[in-house]
Design a protein around this motif. Structure first.
Motif, mmCIF file in Angstrom:
data_model
loop_
_atom_site.group_PDB
_atom_site.id
_atom_site.type_symbol
_atom_site.label_atom_id
_atom_site.label_comp_id
_atom_site.label_asym_id
_atom_site.label_seq_id
_atom_site.Cartn_x
_atom_site.Cartn_y
_atom_site.Cartn_z
ATOM 1 N N ALA A 35 3.295 -0.817 -12.306
ATOM 2 C CA ALA A 35 2.800 -0.186 -13.533
ATOM 3 C C ALA A 35 1.741 -1.044 -14.203
ATOM 4 N N GLY A 36 1.945 -2.359 -14.198
ATOM 5 C CA GLY A 36 0.971 -3.250 -14.814
ATOM 6 C C GLY A 36 -0.375 -3.192 -14.121
ATOM 7 N N CYS A 37 -0.363 -3.188 -12.796
ATOM 8 C CA CYS A 37 -1.611 -3.100 -12.043
ATOM 9 C C CYS A 37 -2.276 -1.740 -12.243
ATOM 10 N N ALA A 38 -1.474 -0.688 -12.406
ATOM 11 C CA ALA A 38 -2.039 0.646 -12.620
ATOM 12 C C ALA A 38 -2.784 0.710 -13.948
ATOM 13 N N VAL A 39 -2.162 0.219 -15.008
ATOM 14 C CA VAL A 39 -2.817 0.237 -16.323
ATOM 15 C C VAL A 39 -4.008 -0.718 -16.342
ATOM 16 N N ALA A 40 -3.912 -1.812 -15.589
ATOM 17 C CA ALA A 40 -5.030 -2.763 -15.510
ATOM 18 C C ALA A 40 -6.260 -2.133 -14.867
ATOM 19 N N ALA A 41 -6.072 -1.016 -14.166
ATOM 20 C CA ALA A 41 -7.186 -0.312 -13.529
ATOM 21 C C ALA A 41 -7.691 0.850 -14.379
ATOM 22 N N GLN A 42 -7.088 1.095 -15.523
ATOM 23 C CA GLN A 42 -7.484 2.208 -16.387
ATOM 24 C C GLN A 42 -8.462 1.718 -17.454
ATOM 25 N N GLU A 43 -9.522 2.455 -17.637
ATOM 26 C CA GLU A 43 -10.608 2.015 -18.525
ATOM 27 C C GLU A 43 -10.142 1.760 -19.953
#
Length: 252
Positions: free
Chosen positions: A108-116
């Protein structure tokens, strides 16, 4: 290895407990990512994980003591992750209050880290970090010392940071504080990815409500009728009881 002082032994056990809790809550990435704690004294030594061990294998005694240049202070059969040294030594040397630094690569952390837009204030859990979260642009695997000053600048005085296209980072005055911040930062990311996956229009509270909630959760002056100053201590005590049950060898 020399016999550690009482303070060092306490910190070794607290840090080992955090490693086991990160493993228990499935926030690990095999042998990668790192958690460090600064030891008392003017030498600026700190403890970090022995590179090559799974977090579930880490104990108080096998943590590696290194200096700010990444050199082992005491004999150890284990190396140190060089990326861990770059990230952690920079923050420890720049922030006196950053006694513990915790870094993860959760899904989840990596997913949000990829969101603008980064972390959104979608939930009470997320609002703990409202206006209190740094962002650092991705520069590749953290193997270049020149990145240290940019990491420090992007973290600023915040308790947590999202490493774009990479993962999450929290700091704390104690291992307990750093862990609780990471637990809830990762939980906030999970809530965001779940809410966005549903496809429905998202509801965001008013900025003043988000700021009030952040102040309440951070223990800052918030002017509410009631206070809860016991929450963090009670949560950490409960977590120590958990790790005592599921991984009692962490104190070895």
């Amino acid at each position: 290895m020399p016999t550690p002082s009482a303070d060092e032994l306490r910190l070794r056990r607290e840090l080992a407990a955090v490693y086991r809790l990160v493993a228990h809550f499935r926030m690990t990435d095999l042998i990668f990512t790192h958690i460090s704690v600064r030891l008392p004294g003017p030498e600026h030594h700190f403890l970090i994980n022995p590179y090559g061990l799974l977090f579930e294998e880490i104990t108080a005694s096998n943590l590696v003591k290194i200096d700010l240049d990444g050199n082992p202070v005491e004999e150890s059969p284990h190396p140190v992750n060089p990326a861990g040294f770059v990230i952690h030594s920079a923050i420890h040397s720049a922030r006196e209050d950053a006694q513990c630094v915790l870094h993860t690569h959760t899904r989840a952390g990596c997913a949000v880290a990829a969101q603008e837009e980064g972390l959104l204030p979608l939930n009470q859990i997320s609002m703990e970090f409202y206006g209190r979260l740094g962002y650092h642009s991705y520069e590749g695997v953290a193997l270049n010392l020149a990145e240290q000053r940019r990491l420090v600048a992007d973290l600023g005085g915040h308790p947590a940071m999202i490493l774009r296209n990479h993962g999450l980072l929290t700091v704390g005055e104690t291992p307990a504080q750093a862990f609780l911040r990471m637990y809830y930062l990762d939980k906030a990311c999970e809530l965001q990815t779940t809410a966005m996956a549903g496809g429905a229009k998202l509801v965001l509270p008013a900025p003043e409500v988000c700021e009030l909630t952040a102040r309440q959760l951070a223990g800052e002056d918030h002017g509410s009728d009631l206070q809860d100053e016991q929450a963090a201590g009670l949560a950490w005590s409960a977590l120590l009881r958990l790790v005592d049950r599921v991984a009692p060898d962490y104190t070895n």
